[in-house]
Write a protein that holds these residues in place. Structure first.
Motif, PDB file in Angstrom:
ATOM      1  N   HIS A 194       0.847  -1.207   0.000  1.00  0.00           N
ATOM      2  CA  HIS A 194       0.000   0.000   0.000  1.00  0.00           C
ATOM      3  C   HIS A 194       0.881   1.255   0.000  1.00  0.00           C
ATOM      4  CE1 HIS A 194      -2.836   3.127   1.027  1.00  0.00           C
ATOM      5  NE2 HIS A 194      -1.988   3.477   1.986  1.00  0.00           N
ATOM      6  N   ASP A 195       1.838   1.293   0.912  1.00  0.00           N
ATOM      7  CA  ASP A 195       2.627   2.513   1.089  1.00  0.00           C
ATOM      8  C   ASP A 195       3.502   2.825  -0.128  1.00  0.00           C
ATOM      9  OD1 ASP A 195       1.630   2.997   3.649  1.00  0.00           O
ATOM     10  OD2 ASP A 195       3.143   1.732   4.600  1.00  0.00           O
ATOM     11  N   HIS A 199       1.522   5.195  -2.623  1.00  0.00           N
ATOM     12  CA  HIS A 199       1.884   6.579  -2.310  1.00  0.00           C
ATOM     13  C   HIS A 199       3.114   7.117  -3.023  1.00  0.00           C
ATOM     14  CE1 HIS A 199      -0.961   7.580   0.875  1.00  0.00           C
ATOM     15  NE2 HIS A 199      -0.827   6.348   1.344  1.00  0.00           N
ATOM     16  N   TYR A 254      -6.708  15.200   3.828  1.00  0.00           N
ATOM     17  CA  TYR A 254      -5.768  14.153   3.419  1.00  0.00           C
ATOM     18  C   TYR A 254      -6.527  12.973   2.814  1.00  0.00           C
ATOM     19  CZ  TYR A 254      -2.225  10.511   3.854  1.00  0.00           C
ATOM     20  OH  TYR A 254      -1.353   9.478   3.588  1.00  0.00           O
ATOM     21  N   GLU A 263      -5.506   9.939  -0.140  1.00  0.00           N
ATOM     22  CA  GLU A 263      -5.860   8.516  -0.008  1.00  0.00           C
ATOM     23  C   GLU A 263      -6.998   8.076  -0.939  1.00  0.00           C
ATOM     24  OE1 GLU A 263      -4.471   6.014   1.409  1.00  0.00           O
ATOM     25  OE2 GLU A 263      -3.207   6.833   2.985  1.00  0.00           O
TER      26      GLU A 263
HETATM   27 FE   LIG Z   1      -2.067   5.395   2.833  1.00  0.00          FE
END
Ligand SMILES: [Fe+2]
Length: 256
Positions: free
Chosen positions: A129-130, A134, A170, A175
């Motif tokens: 995920h990170d 991102h 955020y 996200e």
């Molecule tokens: Fe995240």
């Protein structure tokens, strides 16, 4: 994200107290195989459904190289480009620590990856995920500046006891935001880009609401962290999201 009250007499915590070595050598061949499986599956699923800057970041940062990325190798490309770097953490960090990291262009990534048996269920964000979700957009100069700004807004909002305001900004941008690109609806948020189930759902479901993104609407729109979102905010473009968030001052955020 966690929501906690910080007691006044609590010792001052520093974000680097939460950083741990990634211990890349400790990842097993099975861990790397799970990354490769997730990566290939997600890229195929996404097709062209994410803003194009995301795919530029995948290429620039060489994220399609097999195996879990080594944070130091990643930083050797990312840091000279936008000043962002990644650090390993053992799990979710408290909100004040998270926003303090962002304000210094430091992005925390989990030092673990899900098991093959839990490919689509995550108790806490892992390195897939990170890093997949991102990091690609942090290679985009203006987006990189926006996320640093969110960090500063977060630190100020938490100090004012209004952390939920920045958490919503955020959430609805970084996200779970959506953005138009050449007239087509695209994924912007990392939580969507890295999700097998919610990526298509967010774009195609007829059972959810999609409303135009504005900082004011984001601040007043609660979110779900335990289920698919019932509502997504859609900006006119990646650039609109960046411009709206960058224009927001700490004082305005508290007044919205
Ligand atoms: Fe995240």
């Amino acid at each position: 994200m966690l929501h906690e009250t910080i007691a006044k007499d609590q010792p001052v915590r520093r974000w680097d107290d939460y950083v741990v070595p990634q211990c890349w050598e400790s990842f097993t061949s099975e861990d790397h195989a799970v990354w490769d499986l997730l990566f290939a599956r997600q890229l195929e699923l996404l097709g062209t459904r994410v803003v194009s800057a995301f795919f530029d970041g995948i290429d620039l940062l060489k994220l399609s190289h097999p195996g879990i990325p080594d944070v130091e190798e990643l930083n050797r490309i990312l840091e000279p480009r936008t000043g962002w770097r990644t650090v390993a953490v053992p799990g979710l960090v408290p909100d004040d620590i998270f926003f303090a990291m962002l304000s210094e262009r430091v992005f925390p990534v989990g030092n673990f990856i899900r098991a093959r048996e839990q490919l689509d269920y995550l108790e806490a964000p892992d390195c897939f995920h990170d890093m997949f979700g991102h990091i690609p957009l942090l290679a985009h100069h203006d987006y990189a500046e926006m996320v640093e700004h969110v960090g500063r807004l977060g630190t100020a909002a938490i100090a004012a006891g209004e952390g939920h305001r920045v958490a919503r900004i955020y959430w609805h941008s970084v996200e779970f935001g959506l953005a138009k690109e050449r007239g087509e609806l695209k994924i912007l948020g990392a939580g969507l880009a890295s999700s097998f189930g919610e990526s298509h759902f967010s774009l195609e479901s007829t059972k959810v609401e999609r409303l135009p993104f504005s900082a004011e609407r984001a601040v007043h729109t609660p979110y779900r962290h335990d289920a698919f979102q019932p509502l997504y905010l859609v900006s006119d473009s990646l650039e609109q999201t960046i411009a709206e968030v960058l224009a927001l001052t700490s004082e305005e955020l508290l007044r919205l």
